[in-house]
Design a protein around this motif. Structure first.
Motif, PDB file in Angstrom:
ATOM      1  N   LEU A 213       0.846  -1.041   0.018  1.00  0.00           N
ATOM      2  CA  LEU A 213      -0.092  -0.085  -0.036  1.00  0.00           C
ATOM      3  C   LEU A 213       0.951   1.286   0.027  1.00  0.00           C
ATOM      4  O   LEU A 213       2.079   1.156   0.446  1.00  0.00           O
ATOM      5  N   PRO A 214       0.435   2.268  -0.539  1.00  0.00           N
ATOM      6  CA  PRO A 214       1.342   3.679  -0.922  1.00  0.00           C
ATOM      7  C   PRO A 214       1.617   4.042   0.572  1.00  0.00           C
ATOM      8  O   PRO A 214       0.917   4.149   1.617  1.00  0.00           O
ATOM      9  N   ARG A 215       3.022   4.379   0.702  1.00  0.00           N
ATOM     10  CA  ARG A 215       3.393   5.157   1.683  1.00  0.00           C
ATOM     11  C   ARG A 215       4.161   6.521   1.085  1.00  0.00           C
ATOM     12  O   ARG A 215       4.563   6.706   0.019  1.00  0.00           O
ATOM     13  N   LEU A 216       4.594   7.596   2.164  1.00  0.00           N
ATOM     14  CA  LEU A 216       5.248   8.740   1.844  1.00  0.00           C
ATOM     15  C   LEU A 216       6.462   8.919   2.603  1.00  0.00           C
ATOM     16  O   LEU A 216       6.549   8.535   3.721  1.00  0.00           O
ATOM     17  N   ARG A 217       7.496   9.683   1.911  1.00  0.00           N
ATOM     18  CA  ARG A 217       8.539   9.626   2.608  1.00  0.00           C
ATOM     19  C   ARG A 217       9.569  10.607   1.877  1.00  0.00           C
ATOM     20  O   ARG A 217       9.543  10.378   0.390  1.00  0.00           O
ATOM     21  N   GLU A 218      10.245  11.620   2.240  1.00  0.00           N
ATOM     22  CA  GLU A 218      11.308  12.467   1.626  1.00  0.00           C
ATOM     23  C   GLU A 218      12.578  11.665   1.726  1.00  0.00           C
ATOM     24  O   GLU A 218      12.781  10.794   2.459  1.00  0.00           O
ATOM     25  N   GLU A 219      13.465  12.024   0.833  1.00  0.00           N
ATOM     26  CA  GLU A 219      14.796  11.684   0.631  1.00  0.00           C
ATOM     27  C   GLU A 219      15.486  11.921   1.811  1.00  0.00           C
ATOM     28  O   GLU A 219      16.268  11.123   2.208  1.00  0.00           O
ATOM     29  N   GLU A 220      15.403  13.297   2.474  1.00  0.00           N
ATOM     30  CA  GLU A 220      16.201  13.484   3.790  1.00  0.00           C
ATOM     31  C   GLU A 220      15.120  13.246   5.077  1.00  0.00           C
ATOM     32  O   GLU A 220      13.957  13.530   4.736  1.00  0.00           O
ATOM     33  N   THR A 221      15.428  12.695   5.867  1.00  0.00           N
ATOM     34  CA  THR A 221      14.558  12.459   7.093  1.00  0.00           C
ATOM     35  C   THR A 221      15.315  13.040   8.252  1.00  0.00           C
ATOM     36  O   THR A 221      16.738  13.573   8.330  1.00  0.00           O
ATOM     37  N   GLN A 222      14.526  13.481   9.294  1.00  0.00           N
ATOM     38  CA  GLN A 222      15.139  14.116  10.576  1.00  0.00           C
ATOM     39  C   GLN A 222      16.091  13.406  10.940  1.00  0.00           C
ATOM     40  O   GLN A 222      15.967  12.177  11.050  1.00  0.00           O
ATOM     41  N   PRO A 223      17.095  13.906  11.872  1.00  0.00           N
ATOM     42  CA  PRO A 223      18.137  13.436  12.636  1.00  0.00           C
ATOM     43  C   PRO A 223      17.314  12.502  13.759  1.00  0.00           C
ATOM     44  O   PRO A 223      16.484  12.946  14.504  1.00  0.00           O
ATOM     45  N   GLY A 224      17.916  11.119  14.022  1.00  0.00           N
ATOM     46  CA  GLY A 224      17.452  10.592  15.280  1.00  0.00           C
ATOM     47  C   GLY A 224      18.471  10.969  16.316  1.00  0.00           C
ATOM     48  O   GLY A 224      19.389  11.975  16.137  1.00  0.00           O
ATOM     49  N   HIS A 248      22.788  12.004  12.595  1.00  0.00           N
ATOM     50  CA  HIS A 248      22.147  12.381  10.998  1.00  0.00           C
ATOM     51  C   HIS A 248      21.940  11.055  10.157  1.00  0.00           C
ATOM     52  O   HIS A 248      23.067  10.307  10.105  1.00  0.00           O
ATOM     53  N   GLY A 249      20.984  11.128   9.402  1.00  0.00           N
ATOM     54  CA  GLY A 249      20.854  10.038   8.415  1.00  0.00           C
ATOM     55  C   GLY A 249      20.039   8.757   9.080  1.00  0.00           C
ATOM     56  O   GLY A 249      20.001   7.581   8.533  1.00  0.00           O
ATOM     57  N   ALA A 250      19.815   9.062  10.410  1.00  0.00           N
ATOM     58  CA  ALA A 250      19.019   8.022  11.068  1.00  0.00           C
ATOM     59  C   ALA A 250      18.003   7.278  10.417  1.00  0.00           C
ATOM     60  O   ALA A 250      17.192   8.213   9.965  1.00  0.00           O
ATOM     61  N   ASP A 251      17.859   5.999  10.385  1.00  0.00           N
ATOM     62  CA  ASP A 251      16.826   5.442   9.308  1.00  0.00           C
ATOM     63  C   ASP A 251      16.272   4.258  10.199  1.00  0.00           C
ATOM     64  O   ASP A 251      17.021   3.471  10.524  1.00  0.00           O
ATOM     65  N   SER A 252      15.000   4.268  10.330  1.00  0.00           N
ATOM     66  CA  SER A 252      14.377   3.170  11.107  1.00  0.00           C
ATOM     67  C   SER A 252      13.784   1.989  10.329  1.00  0.00           C
ATOM     68  O   SER A 252      12.803   1.257  10.670  1.00  0.00           O
TER      69      SER A 252
END
Length: 423
Positions: A213-224, A248-252
């Protein structure tokens, strides 16, 4: 040569037999120590669960969703890939949830507030005075004991009848005639879950993604953030903000990206310790994440909706926090105009084009700026309760979330002490 290898089942048999002999002869148990009886099937590698509502993720939103679903009479299973409930509040260490109030009155209550309030009271802490408008928003965030909170959360789950399964997460999901088949995995465990409704509270809408199902996300995410304390003890339940290092660049998104974020945060913290000359007194076991995937819902909450305080026709709960986008240069919160209180609609919790699945928490359908305010803990708790009530009612009415009458959902939420928006 004789093979001295002992298989897993033999080992478990010999170990339990040895413990039984020791307990009856030379080993005395400490006073008050818990001795767990051995249950039939403890060494089985598979389990089967038939339930009404499956909640995936036991964090801020998922804990509340499961309790509400079970209190509403639905048979509820909560699976959590970690070892305890609470998510950002406990594992992440952001043990100062908010915001439950806006402009001099409480706007989020219900089960989340019940749990927070009891945590503070049992810990001998103090609650903010919501009748006073603070000079800064963070002043009314509630300081809770992050070690006590999950104990009370588990107690409330047990009292409500929620079945808990730690260290498990979904591997595959299949549509069935009556709902869903979800195959889950954990170390030493394979579980097949048959359920009627799913609530995805994974933070990044992982279940929604598995269903394509469709999800949204930008290329840059907020830091963890990696939370810690140097030089002085961290007084849990008394200290609000503790020190943090941006990751920076934290990705879950998955285990690999979470591993990378944790390694980076710990490496940077070690470097800070070496240059500060101070002792490390406290460190959270994992990084805390701010942003990941969001769903494309039947409604997408825009920043204009959020900052104008739009009251949606299908609004189920309030939210309140500044627009709070963290960047490489830090954060400059943009407070809402006086009197503005945003709302969250049912249709933002339902993936577009879906049936029998909802989300709650920071993956709510919203644009990036709106999400920076919606993602905080009190709002996620309110979303969790709304989703739990809706899913339970969908089971009872043999319907799907968007077809459950709004009045029935609002009545259910009010019955369980939630504050429901009025037009």
């Amino acid at each position: 040569m004789k093979d001295n290898h002992i298989g897993r089942r033999q080992f478990m048999h010999y170990t339990s037999a040895g413990l039984a002999l020791a307990g009856s002869s030379t080993v005395a148990h400490a006073a008050g120590a818990a001795v767990l009886p051995r249950a039939t099937g403890d060494t089985d590698d598979s389990a089967r669960s038939e339930t009404d509502v499956l909640v995936v993720g036991g964090g801020t939103a998922g804990t509340i969703a499961a309790i509400q679903s079970a209190r509403a009479g639905a048979k509820t299973l909560l699976i959590e890939r970690g070892s305890k409930l609470g998510g950002t509040t406990t594992t992440g260490g952001v043990a100062f949830p908010g915001l439950f109030d806006a402009w001099g009155k409480q706007i989020i209550a219900g089960i989340g507030w019940e749990l927070v309030k009891e945590s503070v009271e049992l810990d001998g802490g103090t609650l903010p005075d919501f009748s006073k408008v603070p000079q800064a928003h963070w002043m009314n965030q509630v300081k809770v004991n992050q070690f006590l909170y999950p104990l009370l959360a588990e107690e409330k789950c047990e009292q409500a009848g929620v079945q808990l399964a730690y260290y498990e997460s979904p591997d595959s999901i299949t549509r069935t005639a009556n709902g869903w088949q979800v195959d889950c995995g954990g170390f030493g465990t394979r579980r097949r879950v048959l359920c009627k409704q799913i609530i995805d509270c994974t933070g990044g809408a992982e279940v929604v993604g598995m269903l394509n199902l469709p999800r949204l996300r930008e290329e840059e995410t907020q830091p963890g953030s990696m939370l810690f304390s140097l030089g002085k003890p961290y007084k849990t339940g008394r200290t609000g903000g503790i020190d943090a290092i941006y990751i920076h660049g934290a990705d879950s998104t998955n285990s690999r990206t979470v591993t990378k974020a944790n390694l980076k945060g710990r490496k940077d913290l070690l470097a800070k310790i070496r240059t500060s000359g101070k002792r490390l007194m406290h460190m959270q076991p994992e990084a805390s994440f701010r942003e990941s995937y969001r769903i494309q819902g039947e409604t997408v909450i825009t920043v204009d909706d959020y900052t104008s305080g739009r009251v949606f026709d299908d609004a189920l709960c309030y939210a309140f926090y500044p627009v709070d986008l963290h960047t490489k240069n830090g954060v400059r919160p943009k407070p809402l105009s006086r009197g503005t209180v945003p709302t969250i609609p049912l249709s933002a919790l339902v993936p577009t084009g879906s049936r029998d699945i909802m989300v709650a928490g920071r993956c709510v359908s919203s644009d990036r700026l709106a999400n920076s305010g919606l993602r905080v803990q009190a709002s996620c708790m309110a979303m969790g309760q709304a989703a739990g009530a809706t899913a339970a009612l969908a089971v009872q009415t043999e319907s799907t979330p968007l077809n459950v009458p709004l009045k029935a959902i609002r009545d259910m939420l009010s019955k369980h002490d939630a504050i429901v928006p009025t037009g």
